[in-house]
Design a protein around this motif. Sequence first.
Motif, short mmCIF file in Angstrom:
data_model
loop_
_atom_site.label_atom_id
_atom_site.label_comp_id
_atom_site.label_asym_id
_atom_site.label_seq_id
_atom_site.Cartn_x
_atom_site.Cartn_y
_atom_site.Cartn_z
N ILE A 51 35.27 34.92 51.99
CA ILE A 51 36.04 35.54 50.92
C ILE A 51 36.95 34.50 50.26
CG2 ILE A 51 37.82 37.26 50.37
CD1 ILE A 51 35.03 38.41 50.87
N MET A 52 37.51 33.58 51.06
CA MET A 52 38.33 32.52 50.47
C MET A 52 37.49 31.61 49.59
SD MET A 52 41.19 31.62 53.41
CE MET A 52 40.17 31.70 54.88
N GLU A 53 36.24 31.36 49.99
CA GLU A 53 35.33 30.60 49.13
C GLU A 53 35.03 31.37 47.84
OE1 GLU A 53 32.90 28.38 52.79
OE2 GLU A 53 31.88 29.76 51.45
N ALA A 54 34.86 32.68 47.97
CA ALA A 54 34.62 33.51 46.78
C ALA A 54 35.79 33.43 45.82
CB ALA A 54 34.35 34.95 47.20
N ALA A 55 37.00 33.40 46.38
CA ALA A 55 38.19 33.31 45.53
C ALA A 55 38.16 32.02 44.70
CB ALA A 55 39.45 33.36 46.39
N GLU A 56 37.73 30.93 45.31
CA GLU A 56 37.61 29.67 44.58
C GLU A 56 36.53 29.77 43.51
OE1 GLU A 56 39.50 26.90 44.75
OE2 GLU A 56 40.78 28.14 46.04
N ALA A 57 35.43 30.43 43.85
CA ALA A 57 34.35 30.57 42.87
C ALA A 57 34.79 31.42 41.68
CB ALA A 57 33.13 31.21 43.55
N ILE A 58 35.55 32.47 41.96
CA ILE A 58 36.04 33.34 40.88
C ILE A 58 36.97 32.56 39.96
CG2 ILE A 58 37.54 35.33 40.39
CD1 ILE A 58 36.38 36.52 43.06
N LYS A 59 37.83 31.77 40.55
CA LYS A 59 38.77 30.97 39.76
C LYS A 59 38.01 29.98 38.88
CE LYS A 59 42.94 28.14 40.35
NZ LYS A 59 43.89 27.58 41.35
N LYS A 60 36.97 29.36 39.45
CA LYS A 60 36.20 28.37 38.70
C LYS A 60 35.39 29.05 37.59
CE LYS A 60 32.73 24.73 39.28
NZ LYS A 60 31.87 23.99 40.25
N THR A 61 34.73 30.14 37.94
CA THR A 61 33.87 30.83 36.98
C THR A 61 34.65 31.36 35.79
OG1 THR A 61 32.34 31.51 38.75
CG2 THR A 61 32.25 32.76 36.70
N THR A 62 35.86 31.83 36.05
CA THR A 62 36.69 32.39 34.97
C THR A 62 37.63 31.35 34.37
OG1 THR A 62 38.42 33.14 36.49
CG2 THR A 62 36.60 34.67 36.05
N ASP A 63 37.43 30.09 34.71
CA ASP A 63 38.26 29.01 34.16
C ASP A 63 39.74 29.25 34.45
OD1 ASP A 63 38.62 26.58 32.94
OD2 ASP A 63 38.65 27.40 30.91
N GLY A 64 40.01 29.79 35.65
CA GLY A 64 41.39 29.97 36.09
C GLY A 64 42.05 31.24 35.60
N LEU A 65 41.34 32.07 34.87
CA LEU A 65 41.96 33.28 34.33
C LEU A 65 42.09 34.40 35.36
CD1 LEU A 65 40.22 33.30 30.85
CD2 LEU A 65 42.63 32.87 31.32
N VAL A 66 41.28 34.35 36.44
CA VAL A 66 41.37 35.33 37.53
C VAL A 66 41.65 34.58 38.82
CG1 VAL A 66 40.21 37.13 38.86
CG2 VAL A 66 39.77 36.90 36.40
N GLU A 67 42.69 35.00 39.51
CA GLU A 67 43.06 34.37 40.77
C GLU A 67 43.10 35.43 41.87
OE1 GLU A 67 46.75 31.87 42.83
OE2 GLU A 67 46.72 32.26 40.67
N LEU A 68 42.19 35.29 42.85
CA LEU A 68 42.15 36.19 43.99
C LEU A 68 42.88 35.52 45.15
CD1 LEU A 68 40.94 38.95 44.93
CD2 LEU A 68 39.04 37.62 45.88
N GLN A 69 44.00 36.06 45.52
CA GLN A 69 44.82 35.50 46.60
C GLN A 69 44.47 36.21 47.90
OE1 GLN A 69 48.65 36.44 44.92
NE2 GLN A 69 48.71 34.59 43.66
N VAL A 70 43.94 35.47 48.88
CA VAL A 70 43.42 36.06 50.11
C VAL A 70 44.43 35.90 51.25
CG1 VAL A 70 41.50 36.08 51.75
CG2 VAL A 70 41.08 35.48 49.34
N TYR A 71 44.69 37.00 51.94
CA TYR A 71 45.63 37.03 53.06
C TYR A 71 44.90 37.49 54.32
CZ TYR A 71 49.18 36.75 49.39
OH TYR A 71 49.94 36.36 48.31
N PRO A 72 44.43 36.55 55.15
CA PRO A 72 43.73 36.92 56.38
C PRO A 72 44.70 37.23 57.52
CG PRO A 72 43.74 34.55 56.12
CD PRO A 72 44.46 35.11 54.92
N SER A 73 44.13 37.51 58.70
CA SER A 73 44.89 37.67 59.94
C SER A 73 45.97 38.75 59.87
CB SER A 73 45.52 36.33 60.35
OG SER A 73 44.55 35.32 60.46
N SER A 74 45.69 39.82 59.13
CA SER A 74 46.62 40.96 59.03
C SER A 74 48.01 40.57 58.53
CB SER A 74 46.74 41.67 60.40
OG SER A 74 45.50 42.17 60.84
N GLN A 75 48.06 39.56 57.66
CA GLN A 75 49.35 39.12 57.13
C GLN A 75 50.05 40.21 56.33
OE1 GLN A 75 49.34 35.25 55.10
NE2 GLN A 75 47.47 34.73 56.20
#
Length: 336
Positions: A51-75
């Motif tokens: 999912i963290m890799e997907a977040a990077e892909a989303i950021k790249k694909t949208t040229d930084g217009l969409v940022e998915l911030q991932v919080y693992p480990s029940s943060q």
Amino acid sequence: MSISRREFGMSVLAAGVVAAGFGIQRASAAAKYRLRYGTAFPNSHPGAKRIMEAAEAIKKTTDGLVELQVYPSSQLGGEADMFSQTRSGALDFMSTSGVNQTVVPVGGINAVAFAFESYDKVWAAMDGDLGNHVRAAFGKAGLHVMPKSLDNGYRNITSSAKPIVTPDDLKGFKIRVPGNPLWVTLFKTLGASPTPIDFGELYAALQTKIVDGEENPLALIQSAKLYEVQKYISLTGHIWDGHYIFANGDKWASLPPDAQKAITEALSQAADLERQDIQHFNEQVSAEMTNSGVTINKVDTKPFRDALRNGGYYSDWKAKFGPEAWALLEKYSGPL
């Protein structure tokens, strides 16, 4: 393929011009959609890493217009908390399995014990008619569900004092389960004492003997280091467990089509890769945990299935899920 800012639309004439592709009004090129994604998976688990890799892909694909911030480990809280936050809109995305059944009962149908004997049947069902039926039910509850779920693996029982080999070994056994009626009734029917505990609190509960054992997929037992406080792992494979990826329905509907497309494609690819990871991971972790001193034993599952059938587990859940959903389950599982 990368989506350029021109494809999303440019605010080139004046402040206040609406960007055509994203449908947002932005005063500068730095404007973004910032979305938060919560998961109980530890950092090292493929379900978090992909999912963290997907977040990077989303950021790249949208040229930084969409940022998915991932919080693992029940943060951001336990799974039940994050699910409630996503329903209310306080959180944008999260993934889980067990707790969703409290809101949409059919959401837990994949967890009917011993329903899927192989991954071929799992993915045929979850990517097919059964999964579509469940996703539609969540949609009516105000949640958007991604088309592909993450693999949490087949669940196995761990214990600190003795291996679990037969149903009799579960008599009076205090076992941690997620807060899901299917899990609770499964282990009650087998004579155990199921105890719901948030996953983030599980290691401490095992360490301090609040419970005698727990049940989880091998990848999660390894990545959360549960084997450090458990001596035995019994390969019961009693439930196939997957994590739906949820988005708050209103938030999802507010995103422009280009954003939705980029997010869906990235998370679907992440799910496909994570499924492969889990299969490879399971092959490795058994040897690693055995080398650390854990005893792993195979289990004849027929006596467990017979005990559930004789105890009314399957007939009770057939009545609760209803004939339509049960027929879709048995389309893939065969008669239960």
